[in-house]
Design a protein around this motif. Structure first.
Motif, mmCIF file in Angstrom:
data_model
loop_
_atom_site.group_PDB
_atom_site.id
_atom_site.type_symbol
_atom_site.label_atom_id
_atom_site.label_comp_id
_atom_site.label_asym_id
_atom_site.label_seq_id
_atom_site.Cartn_x
_atom_site.Cartn_y
_atom_site.Cartn_z
ATOM 1 N N LYS A 176 39.551 -43.092 -37.022
ATOM 2 C CA LYS A 176 38.873 -41.796 -37.078
ATOM 3 C C LYS A 176 39.618 -40.825 -37.999
ATOM 4 C CE LYS A 176 36.825 -42.183 -32.474
ATOM 5 N NZ LYS A 176 36.856 -41.704 -31.060
ATOM 6 N N LEU A 177 40.934 -40.867 -37.958
ATOM 7 C CA LEU A 177 41.720 -39.987 -38.828
ATOM 8 C C LEU A 177 41.518 -40.362 -40.302
ATOM 9 C CD1 LEU A 177 45.059 -39.673 -36.824
ATOM 10 C CD2 LEU A 177 43.408 -37.859 -37.273
ATOM 11 N N GLN A 178 41.411 -41.647 -40.564
ATOM 12 C CA GLN A 178 41.160 -42.072 -41.940
ATOM 13 C C GLN A 178 39.814 -41.567 -42.441
ATOM 14 O OE1 GLN A 178 42.161 -46.424 -41.341
ATOM 15 N NE2 GLN A 178 43.167 -46.116 -43.305
ATOM 16 N N GLN A 179 38.824 -41.548 -41.563
ATOM 17 C CA GLN A 179 37.507 -41.035 -41.943
ATOM 18 C C GLN A 179 37.551 -39.530 -42.192
ATOM 19 O OE1 GLN A 179 34.882 -42.194 -38.769
ATOM 20 N NE2 GLN A 179 34.839 -44.349 -39.359
ATOM 21 N N LEU A 180 38.300 -38.816 -41.351
ATOM 22 C CA LEU A 180 38.372 -37.361 -41.465
ATOM 23 C C LEU A 180 39.286 -36.910 -42.596
ATOM 24 C CD1 LEU A 180 38.626 -36.522 -37.645
ATOM 25 C CD2 LEU A 180 36.659 -36.069 -39.131
ATOM 26 N N GLN A 181 40.287 -37.738 -42.909
ATOM 27 C CA GLN A 181 41.257 -37.384 -43.951
ATOM 28 C C GLN A 181 41.341 -38.514 -44.987
ATOM 29 O OE1 GLN A 181 42.917 -34.466 -44.117
ATOM 30 N NE2 GLN A 181 41.984 -33.712 -42.226
ATOM 31 N N PRO A 182 40.287 -38.725 -45.757
ATOM 32 C CA PRO A 182 40.244 -39.880 -46.667
ATOM 33 C C PRO A 182 41.268 -39.830 -47.787
ATOM 34 C CG PRO A 182 38.391 -38.404 -47.072
ATOM 35 C CD PRO A 182 39.049 -37.913 -45.824
ATOM 36 N N THR A 183 41.755 -38.637 -48.124
ATOM 37 C CA THR A 183 42.721 -38.544 -49.229
ATOM 38 C C THR A 183 44.170 -38.606 -48.767
ATOM 39 O OG1 THR A 183 42.736 -36.108 -49.123
ATOM 40 C CG2 THR A 183 41.087 -37.160 -50.559
ATOM 41 N N THR A 184 44.388 -38.635 -47.461
ATOM 42 C CA THR A 184 45.750 -38.697 -46.925
ATOM 43 C C THR A 184 46.268 -40.131 -46.991
ATOM 44 O OG1 THR A 184 45.331 -36.863 -45.415
ATOM 45 C CG2 THR A 184 47.194 -38.290 -44.901
ATOM 46 N N ASN A 185 47.492 -40.282 -47.442
ATOM 47 C CA ASN A 185 48.116 -41.609 -47.506
ATOM 48 C C ASN A 185 48.547 -42.023 -46.098
ATOM 49 O OD1 ASN A 185 47.988 -41.726 -50.401
ATOM 50 N ND2 ASN A 185 49.740 -40.343 -50.468
ATOM 51 N N LEU A 186 47.991 -43.105 -45.611
ATOM 52 C CA LEU A 186 48.323 -43.593 -44.274
ATOM 53 C C LEU A 186 49.373 -44.697 -44.371
ATOM 54 C CD1 LEU A 186 47.800 -43.705 -41.202
ATOM 55 C CD2 LEU A 186 46.006 -45.392 -41.686
ATOM 56 N N HIS A 187 50.488 -44.519 -43.634
ATOM 57 C CA HIS A 187 51.567 -45.504 -43.609
ATOM 58 C C HIS A 187 51.664 -46.085 -42.201
ATOM 59 C CE1 HIS A 187 53.057 -43.878 -47.497
ATOM 60 N NE2 HIS A 187 52.724 -42.699 -46.975
#
Length: 450
Positions: A115-126
């Motif tokens: 859900k966070l990836q959908q809400l923050q698509p430009t944030t780099n997820l590690h």
């Protein structure tokens, strides 16, 4: 500028924390832990995701981590609320560029991350791999080809050299100048102290073992256990119902990430170097592999871990009997040893491995109750709760998991004779001499049982 949010979750330590090491390379950093409001709502199995003893253990650990982060110039924001809403709002407020999370197989964490990836698509997820002993890349098979049984898994991975090189963080980047928005319900030191003290006062007459949350407490237990002779006799005493040194007791600190699995593995190796390898020290290593197997199994089967049919082709022949389940939860069954085990778990948040098998077998086989109710009740009460291990082991007992023998049925009379022949354990945990001899107050045709 690299602006990082580190979501602290089951990695509550400074030492050997790869996620924190990665966060230390940022330019600005905020560290956040979430007390999710959903944990305290009754679920479909009539249980909570977080019981009082688990909460106290967690809060003690968060309090300790907060103190250690302050020494490194950081602060731990402990927020009560919805995880997705809170984390997304923080990403928005600080224009977060990087989100760091320790990767875990739990469906709860997976859904939040998605859900966070959908809400923050430009944030780099590690997603940092450190909850398991091995990384997925190090496994000698693709995840889809995970062996169908633990014994096969153990044979394949036993020869792998685990990377036990550990990291240490000596400094952290500065916090953001802007204060966290007032919309967040932050639990400061005063609120946490009130919560911890409330639980202690409520249960001040409690007997049995006491586990204190936090990295230091976990490290002290790790040192204490491996500095005595207990590891050399582990295989002989591991099935006893009572006794602090009959097992390492590390699971609570390990499953919350107060200590790392690599630290435990390192201690086993050091003990063997000093005292020699034995069947008992190898059994300790195999316990880590048992934990490891269920983590990777959860990654592979995902939500099947929580489904009634599990991995089986057909559903088990159980149902849900409200009266029987209530008696099991309240230690009012016709089986004294089961009642004693339930009482220990209710009052301390801990139960031996043998005790867990006994009460699980009773629920599934003697009471014919849907195994998921027992698994959810364990989730509420066990301070060492881990989703993969708890639900995987319950499936194992119920015959819908990875057990090639199709489930386990423990003879309660035999278990009592073997593990509590003189009734010493029952004397500690049975609250009164009266024992209930019936399971149901009404018969199948709805007549009262006399």
């Amino acid at each position: 500028m690299q602006r990082t949010l580190y979501w602290v979750n089951k990695d509550l330590r400074i030492n050997d924390n790869l996620a924190l090491t990665l966060a230390s390379q940022s330019e600005q950093l905020i560290c956040v832990a979430i007390i999710d409001s959903a944990w305290f709502q009754v679920n479909q199995q009539q249980a909570l995701a977080m019981g009082e003893l688990r909460l106290r253990f967690l809060l003690e650990g968060l309090q300790a981590l907060s103190s250690n982060l302050q020494k490194l110039g950081q602060h731990l924001h402990i927020i009560y609320g919805d995880s997705v809403t809170s984390l997304n709002a923080i990403c928005e407020q600080y224009a977060i560029t990087d989100l760091i999370i320790t990767k875990r197989p739990g469906s709860y964490e997976r859904d939040i991350t998605a859900k966070l990836q959908q809400l923050q698509p430009t944030t780099n997820l590690h997603l940092v791999e450190q909850f398991t002993l091995f990384t997925e890349q190090a496994l000698p098979f693709a995840l889809a080809d995970l062996p169908a049984s633990y014994s096969k898994f153990r044979k394949v991975v036993s020869a792998l050299a685990s990377n036990i090189e550990q990291t240490t963080v000596f400094a952290l980047p500065p916090q953001f100048d802007q204060e966290l928005a007032d919309c967040h319900h932050c639990w400061g030191e005063t609120v946490i102290e009130q919560q911890i003290t409330k639980q202690i006062n409520k249960d001040h007459k409690r007997s049995g073992y006491h586990f204190t949350g936090g990295e230091q407490a976990g490290f002290e237990q790790l040192q204490q256990y491996f500095s005595c002779s207990a590891p050399a006799r582990y295989k002989e005493v591991r099935n006893k119902l009572d006794g602090w040194d009959n097992s390492s007791k590390l699971s609570a600190w390990l499953n919350y990430g107060f200590i790392s699995v690599r630290q435990v593995m390192g201690s086993i190796n050091e003990f063997e170097q000093l005292h020699g390898e034995s069947a008992s020290t190898r059994s300790l290593y195999h316990e880590l592999l048992w934990r490891e197997y269920f983590q990777w199994l959860h990654y592979k089967i995902q939500d099947k871990l929580y489904q009634f049919k599990g991995l089986a082709n057909t559903s088990p022949l159980t149902s849900f009997y409200p009266e029987r389940f209530k008696k099991w939860c309240n230690a009012n069954t016709p089986f004294p040893l089961v009642n004693a085990c339930i009482n220990e778990l209710r009052k301390t948040g801990y139960l031996s491995n043998r005790g867990r098998q006994i009460v699980a077998s009773c629920l599934v086989n003697e009471l014919s109750i849907d195994w998921r109710y027992g698994a959810a009740w364990f989730e509420q009460h066990l301070i060492d709760y881990d989703a993969a291990i708890n639900w995987g082991n319950w499936q194992y007992i119920a015959g819908v998991g990875v057990d090639p023998r199709g489930g386990r049925h423990f003879n309660l009379v035999k278990q009592t004779q073997q593990h509590d022949p003189n009734g010493e354990y029952q004397d500690i945990w049975l609250e009164n001499a009266e024992q209930h001899t019936t399971l149901d107050s009404v018969s199948a045709d709805d007549w009262p049982v006399q």
